[in-house]
Design a protein around this motif. Structure first.
Motif, PDB file in Angstrom:
ATOM      1  N   PHE A   8      43.798  43.521  41.307  1.00  0.00           N
ATOM      2  CA  PHE A   8      43.729  42.446  42.303  1.00  0.00           C
ATOM      3  C   PHE A   8      43.592  41.077  41.645  1.00  0.00           C
ATOM      4  N   CYS A   9      44.240  40.095  42.246  1.00  0.00           N
ATOM      5  CA  CYS A   9      44.095  38.711  41.802  1.00  0.00           C
ATOM      6  C   CYS A   9      43.944  37.839  43.034  1.00  0.00           C
ATOM      7  N   VAL A  10      43.424  36.634  42.821  1.00  0.00           N
ATOM      8  CA  VAL A  10      43.278  35.710  43.946  1.00  0.00           C
ATOM      9  C   VAL A  10      44.669  35.206  44.351  1.00  0.00           C
ATOM     10  N   ARG A  11      45.496  34.978  43.338  1.00  0.00           N
ATOM     11  CA  ARG A  11      46.861  34.497  43.579  1.00  0.00           C
ATOM     12  C   ARG A  11      47.708  34.944  42.396  1.00  0.00           C
ATOM     13  N   LYS A  12      48.983  35.142  42.627  1.00  0.00           N
ATOM     14  CA  LYS A  12      49.845  35.592  41.530  1.00  0.00           C
ATOM     15  C   LYS A  12      50.295  34.387  40.690  1.00  0.00           C
ATOM     16  N   CYS A  13      50.098  34.460  39.377  1.00  0.00           N
ATOM     17  CA  CYS A  13      50.552  33.373  38.515  1.00  0.00           C
ATOM     18  C   CYS A  13      52.074  33.437  38.361  1.00  0.00           C
ATOM     19  N   ASN A  14      52.671  32.293  38.046  1.00  0.00           N
ATOM     20  CA  ASN A  14      54.138  32.197  38.076  1.00  0.00           C
ATOM     21  C   ASN A  14      54.850  33.003  36.992  1.00  0.00           C
ATOM     22  N   TYR A  15      54.124  33.377  35.940  1.00  0.00           N
ATOM     23  CA  TYR A  15      54.739  34.082  34.809  1.00  0.00           C
ATOM     24  C   TYR A  15      54.361  35.565  34.784  1.00  0.00           C
ATOM     25  N   CYS A  16      53.538  35.997  35.740  1.00  0.00           N
ATOM     26  CA  CYS A  16      52.846  37.281  35.575  1.00  0.00           C
ATOM     27  C   CYS A  16      53.639  38.485  36.078  1.00  0.00           C
ATOM     28  N   ALA A  17      53.830  39.447  35.164  1.00  0.00           N
ATOM     29  CA  ALA A  17      54.520  40.691  35.541  1.00  0.00           C
ATOM     30  C   ALA A  17      53.558  41.875  35.490  1.00  0.00           C
ATOM     31  N   PHE A  18      52.269  41.598  35.368  1.00  0.00           N
ATOM     32  CA  PHE A  18      51.292  42.697  35.334  1.00  0.00           C
ATOM     33  C   PHE A  18      51.210  43.389  36.684  1.00  0.00           C
ATOM     34  N   ASN A  19      50.655  44.586  36.657  1.00  0.00           N
ATOM     35  CA  ASN A  19      50.476  45.347  37.895  1.00  0.00           C
ATOM     36  C   ASN A  19      49.282  44.760  38.650  1.00  0.00           C
ATOM     37  N   SER A  20      49.536  43.698  39.405  1.00  0.00           N
ATOM     38  CA  SER A  20      48.444  43.055  40.143  1.00  0.00           C
ATOM     39  C   SER A  20      49.001  42.356  41.372  1.00  0.00           C
ATOM     40  N   ALA A  21      48.173  42.218  42.379  1.00  0.00           N
ATOM     41  CA  ALA A  21      48.584  41.543  43.608  1.00  0.00           C
ATOM     42  C   ALA A  21      47.329  41.039  44.316  1.00  0.00           C
ATOM     43  N   GLY A  54      40.167  45.640  32.804  1.00  0.00           N
ATOM     44  CA  GLY A  54      41.264  44.679  32.754  1.00  0.00           C
ATOM     45  C   GLY A  54      42.002  44.629  34.070  1.00  0.00           C
ATOM     46  N   GLY A  55      43.028  43.783  34.105  1.00  0.00           N
ATOM     47  CA  GLY A  55      43.726  43.693  35.391  1.00  0.00           C
ATOM     48  C   GLY A  55      45.042  42.968  35.250  1.00  0.00           C
ATOM     49  N   GLY A  56      45.380  42.342  36.351  1.00  0.00           N
ATOM     50  CA  GLY A  56      44.576  41.880  37.462  1.00  0.00           C
ATOM     51  C   GLY A  56      43.380  41.012  37.024  1.00  0.00           C
ATOM     52  N   THR A  57      42.530  40.825  37.948  1.00  0.00           N
ATOM     53  CA  THR A  57      41.312  40.045  37.700  1.00  0.00           C
ATOM     54  C   THR A  57      40.113  40.870  38.160  1.00  0.00           C
ATOM     55  N   PRO A  58      39.475  41.605  37.245  1.00  0.00           N
ATOM     56  CA  PRO A  58      38.346  42.441  37.649  1.00  0.00           C
ATOM     57  C   PRO A  58      37.239  41.662  38.345  1.00  0.00           C
ATOM     58  N   ALA A  89      38.093  37.975  32.922  1.00  0.00           N
ATOM     59  CA  ALA A  89      37.699  37.118  34.044  1.00  0.00           C
ATOM     60  C   ALA A  89      38.620  35.915  34.127  1.00  0.00           C
ATOM     61  N   ASN A  90      38.807  35.454  35.322  1.00  0.00           N
ATOM     62  CA  ASN A  90      39.553  34.236  35.571  1.00  0.00           C
ATOM     63  C   ASN A  90      38.502  33.122  35.685  1.00  0.00           C
ATOM     64  N   PRO A  91      38.652  32.020  34.955  1.00  0.00           N
ATOM     65  CA  PRO A  91      37.598  30.987  34.976  1.00  0.00           C
ATOM     66  C   PRO A  91      37.176  30.559  36.383  1.00  0.00           C
ATOM     67  N   GLY A 126      50.901  28.082  37.450  1.00  0.00           N
ATOM     68  CA  GLY A 126      50.347  28.646  38.684  1.00  0.00           C
ATOM     69  C   GLY A 126      48.940  29.198  38.564  1.00  0.00           C
ATOM     70  N   ARG A 127      48.177  28.691  37.576  1.00  0.00           N
ATOM     71  CA  ARG A 127      46.790  29.159  37.468  1.00  0.00           C
ATOM     72  C   ARG A 127      45.945  28.480  38.542  1.00  0.00           C
ATOM     73  N   LEU A 128      44.851  29.138  38.890  1.00  0.00           N
ATOM     74  CA  LEU A 128      43.951  28.609  39.909  1.00  0.00           C
ATOM     75  C   LEU A 128      43.046  27.508  39.356  1.00  0.00           C
TER      76      LEU A 128
HETATM   77  S1  SF4 Z   1      45.270  36.125  36.865  1.00  0.00           S
HETATM   78 FE1  SF4 Z   1      46.193  37.362  35.222  1.00  0.00          FE
HETATM   79  S2  SF4 Z   1      46.801  39.304  36.159  1.00  0.00           S
HETATM   80 FE2  SF4 Z   1      46.374  37.831  37.834  1.00  0.00          FE
HETATM   81  S3  SF4 Z   1      48.361  36.997  38.350  1.00  0.00           S
HETATM   82 FE3  SF4 Z   1      47.453  35.593  36.852  1.00  0.00          FE
HETATM   83  S4  SF4 Z   1      48.143  36.363  34.848  1.00  0.00           S
HETATM   84 FE4  SF4 Z   1      48.547  37.959  36.341  1.00  0.00          FE
END
Ligand code: SF4
Length: 365
Positions: A8-21, A54-58, A89-91, A126-128
């Motif tokens: 899980f993430c708060v928002r999807k970053c523009n470059y991110c292909a990880f398994n997260s939503a 890891g994640g995603g954003t644990p 962690a996401n800052p 696209g970072r938060l």
């Molecule tokens: S926070 Fe990390 S895992 Fe989540 S969308 Fe951004 S790069 Fe991808």
């Protein structure tokens, strides 16, 4: 070793292909229930030296949810007292109370996805968070953690060497113990891909060279192609991957390796949850590692590290001389200035580190 995936993430970053939503509270709660069930079902008497969330954003989970997962691990495995326990962690998802809570749950290493200290760049990717949030998160983290890692990215759209130099200057004064660097790769399924973003490969190579040469001058020893640490703060978990250790992977899309078989869990989060609740298997065999594949992996994973590979360990593991199996590959890359040999050890040169993928491909027999 245990890897736990939180998709899980708060928002999807523009470059991110990880398994997260982005996930709802209800989805997160169901997922945590399924995840703890998987951990408890697959627990055994293994000694666990490292755990990695890891994640995603644990850190999009609550402390109570993280505690529940952590409890499932400690009840199902024998976690060593000195285990390295990392959480990504996401800052923008951590404050003082949360970080204090993480530390008291037993996490002893924090990996912050900073990526850059340049506000304009952070927006483009696209970072938060902005740079102030990242700087504050690092200094707050340092109140509770004596092992903090940050990620930095290079090769980003509009990024310049000057901006990267500012990032390194900021790292120098930040007090963190570990830095992982990532070059931008534009992958299908990302916003960058659909926007047609391209990477300037020459500039990217210059940035890689700059950062790999500069970080060691400010106290970070390079111990792997893309990882740098103050002495004694190398990631034990990642070193485990590169030295062929066994690991469990829990959660949607997580991979595992028992020394012979590589497995992967179903990627789709809802399907993962449904299958767990239905009592069905979520993992499939990806590869039965043959002796030949194990020899290849020993080389190309070990060569990622600055220490490289040991000819003696190769012989001990496989009952064969490394030069009998890979002699021509080693000789070719030695001649090209990409590999060095020093007594028992074979390792990538500085140039070899920049062209690692080409060398690794040669080790596929
Ligand atoms: S926070 Fe990390 S895992 Fe989540 S969308 Fe951004 S790069 Fe991808």
């Amino acid at each position: 070793m245990i890897y736990i995936h939180v998709p899980f993430c708060v928002r999807k970053c523009n470059y991110c292909a990880f398994n997260s939503a982005v996930g709802s509270d209800a989805n997160k709660s169901l997922y945590v229930d399924a995840l703890t069930r998987e951990i408890c079902q697959r627990g055994d008497s293994s000694q666990i030296e490292t755990i990695y969330f890891g994640g995603g954003t644990p850190t999009t989970l609550t402390l109570a949810q993280l505690e529940k997962i952590f409890d499932a691990v400690t009840k199902s495995f024998h976690v060593e007292e000195r285990a390295e326990v990392t959480i990504e962690a996401n800052p923008s998802t951590v404050d003082e109370k949360f970080l204090r809570g993480l530390r008291s749950l037993g996490f002893n290493r924090l990996s912050l996805g900073v990526q850059s200290f340049d506000d304009a760049l952070l927006k483009i990717i696209g970072r938060l968070h902005d740079s102030r949030t990242a700087i504050d998160a690092i200094s707050t983290a340092e109140k509770f953690f004596d092992n903090v890692s940050i990620d930095l990215m290079y090769g980003l759209p509009t990024q310049t060497l000057d901006s990267l130099r500012c990032d390194v200057d900021r790292v120098k004064i930040s007090g963190v113990q570990h830095v992982s660097i990532y070059g931008l790769e534009v992958e299908p399924g990302t916003k960058f891909f659909s926007d047609g973003v391209t990477v300037d490969e020459n500039l990217c190579a210059d940035m890689y060279e700059f950062i790999t040469q500069t970080l060691p001058t400010v106290g970070f020893r390079r111990y792997e192609i893309s990882n740098f640490a103050v002495a004694g703060f190398e990631s034990r978990h990642n070193l485990g991957y590169w030295t062929g250790k066994k690991y469990f992977g829990f959660g949607a899309g997580a991979h595992g390796f028992d020394g012979k078989i590589r497995t992967s869990n179903i990627c789709d989060t809802s399907a993962y949850v449904q299958k767990i609740f239905a009592g069905e298997d979520v993992s499939t065999v990806e590869e039965v590692v043959t002796r030949q594949a194990a020899m290849e992996e020993f080389c190309f994973l070990g060569l990622r590290t600055v220490d490289g590979i040991s000819a003696q360990t190769f012989e001990k593991n496989f009952g064969a001389q490394i030069f009998d199996v890979f002699g021509s590959v080693i000789e070719k890359n030695f001649r090209l200035g990409l590999l060095s040999v020093d007594g028992d050890r074979i390792f990538l040169t500085q140039r070899g580190m920049a062209l690692g993928n080409e060398v690794f491909a040669d080790f596929l027999l």
